[in-house]
Write an enzyme that holds these catalytic residues in place. Sequence first.
Site, PDB file in Angstrom:
ATOM      1  CG  PHE A 124      -1.992   0.967   1.249  1.00  9.88           C
ATOM      2  CD1 PHE A 124      -3.167   0.724   0.556  1.00  9.88           C
ATOM      3  CD2 PHE A 124      -1.864   2.163   1.926  1.00  9.88           C
ATOM      4  CE1 PHE A 124      -4.199   1.657   0.550  1.00  9.88           C
ATOM      5  CE2 PHE A 124      -2.885   3.108   1.926  1.00  9.88           C
ATOM      6  CZ  PHE A 124      -4.060   2.850   1.233  1.00  9.88           C
ATOM      7  CG  ASP A 194      -0.923  -2.000   6.945  1.00 11.33           C
ATOM      8  OD1 ASP A 194      -2.083  -2.185   7.391  1.00 11.33           O
ATOM      9  OD2 ASP A 194      -0.575  -0.931   6.406  1.00 11.33           O
ATOM     10  CE1 TYR A 219      -9.795   3.756   6.104  1.00 14.45           C
ATOM     11  CE2 TYR A 219      -8.921   4.741   8.101  1.00 14.45           C
ATOM     12  CZ  TYR A 219      -8.754   4.364   6.793  1.00 14.45           C
ATOM     13  OH  TYR A 219      -7.558   4.572   6.161  1.00 14.45           O
ATOM     14  NE  ARG A 368     -10.030  -2.070  -3.893  1.00 17.17           N
ATOM     15  CZ  ARG A 368      -9.487  -1.589  -2.780  1.00 17.17           C
ATOM     16  NH1 ARG A 368      -8.348  -2.064  -2.341  1.00 17.17           N
ATOM     17  NH2 ARG A 368     -10.068  -0.623  -2.105  1.00 17.17           N
TER      18      ARG A 368
HETATM   19  C1  LIG Z   1      -6.349   1.669   4.349  1.00 18.33           C
HETATM   20  C2  LIG Z   1      -4.914   1.387   4.550  1.00 18.33           C
HETATM   21  C3  LIG Z   1      -4.071   2.323   5.183  1.00 18.33           C
HETATM   22  C4  LIG Z   1      -4.611   3.670   5.594  1.00 18.33           C
HETATM   23  O1  LIG Z   1      -3.726   4.476   6.272  1.00 18.33           O
HETATM   24  P1  LIG Z   1      -4.239   5.801   6.990  1.00 18.33           P
HETATM   25  O2  LIG Z   1      -3.043   6.459   7.527  1.00 18.33           O
HETATM   26  O3  LIG Z   1      -5.208   5.374   8.075  1.00 18.33           O
HETATM   27  O4  LIG Z   1      -4.957   6.625   5.966  1.00 18.33           O
HETATM   28  C5  LIG Z   1      -2.745   1.974   5.385  1.00 18.33           C
HETATM   29  N1  LIG Z   1      -2.267   0.773   4.982  1.00 18.33           N
HETATM   30  C6  LIG Z   1      -3.047  -0.143   4.359  1.00 18.33           C
HETATM   31  C7  LIG Z   1      -2.494  -1.465   3.939  1.00 18.33           C
HETATM   32  C8  LIG Z   1      -4.386   0.145   4.119  1.00 18.33           C
HETATM   33  O5  LIG Z   1      -5.159  -0.752   3.505  1.00 18.33           O
END
Ligand SMILES: *Cc1c(COP(=O)(O)O)cnc(C)c1O
Length: 396
Positions: A124, A194, A219, A368
């Site tokens: 990500f 993560d 969320y 997706r």
């Molecule tokens: C959704 C997501 C995030 C989001 O990070 P934020 O700092 O909360 O915006 C980070 N890593 C992964 C793998 C995600 O799917």
Amino acid sequence: MTTRADMVALDEADPLAHHRTRFHLPDQLIYLDGNSLGAQPVVAKDAVATAVDEWRDLLIGGWMEAGWIDLPASVGAKVAAIIGAAPDHVLVCDTVTTNLYKALSAATALRPERGSILIEEGAFPTDRYITASVAERMDRDVRVVPRGSLVADHVDDSVAVAVLQHLDFRTGELFDMQDTTSAVHAAGALAIWDLSHTAGVIPMNLEEADVDFAVGCTYKYLNGGPGAPAYVYASPRHLTEVNQPLPGWLGHADPFQMTEVYEPDAGMRRFMTGTQQIISMRALDASLGVYEGVDIHLVRAKSQSLTDHFIRLVDERCEGLGLEVISPRDPELRGSQVSLRHNDAAEVFPRIVTAGVRGDFRTPDILRFGFAPLYVSHADVWDAVDSIRSVVEANG
Ligand SMILES: *Cc1c(COP(=O)(O)O)cnc(C)c1O
């Protein structure tokens, strides 16, 4: 051929079906984007109203009298139950991005003699950017595991930390937490996971897998609401020796002493920065109640059934329409999402939304669809494929 009646029959036998009424779901919309923003639990609104009333009535007293000060730990304990951690080893605070920065910096400092931080090519974006930033600041290099190859084949004694995705957000491929963590440890490195795309749908046990650190957001499948605070986990093995780079006053051993010099809290609170988002955290707290008493293995079984049937229906009913399933076909290797590739994905995506199916589009050509088993039904899967087929067919 699978029929809609077959899908309705599966819903009638579904032990989780009754959870659907615990969510607000718009009429005329099949919501297949709970992997990006979970639907709103019915209890969320009152929880937010309560927080607003506490603020009105208690003012500054709310920190102690309404227990705001303890929410990062008490809500953390609820997340811990879902991810297989001890209740006092998860803290809810900040965002995934900041928590990853804190955890990765802290972990890297535990391996001072090792020159690399490892991350996968398909990670990500936030994970990629934070890894690059920490590596630069701490004078390490970034080793990228090419798409399709195993972390185990790229980790060695020059790697300090591996930043690991539990799921590939583009394809929905799921990675084995236990095996990968063992491979990272065998090389003497540390593992940070993560869990943003898997907590709440994939059974996991951070303690059994001996994970060093983990971060994730609340969320998506945890339904905490837009911008709900994230969480961080640290293994008991490391907790007392780690220092994170954003030592705010609320991470201090005794914040109200207001001392000159920082001294970290003995427990997870050392990962705290400053004052947290209480109104948002109240919504999350109530939303996590939806998971109380829910067997996560039933959630996983339903998720596999929903995604299996989605793939089967795309195969049976969308043949010749140029839709290619790019998610693993083996349900054990797949999270709770299915990704389809199509040459005209960017053009057909908004029309699929207009037709009443809310998935998402990932550049350049991926459609997706996420399946939140607490509120998505098998009939939804049928109706979604029906709409997707009509839209793609009309596209010619
Ligand atoms: C959704 C997501 C995030 C989001 O990070 P934020 O700092 O909360 O915006 C980070 N890593 C992964 C793998 C995600 O799917």
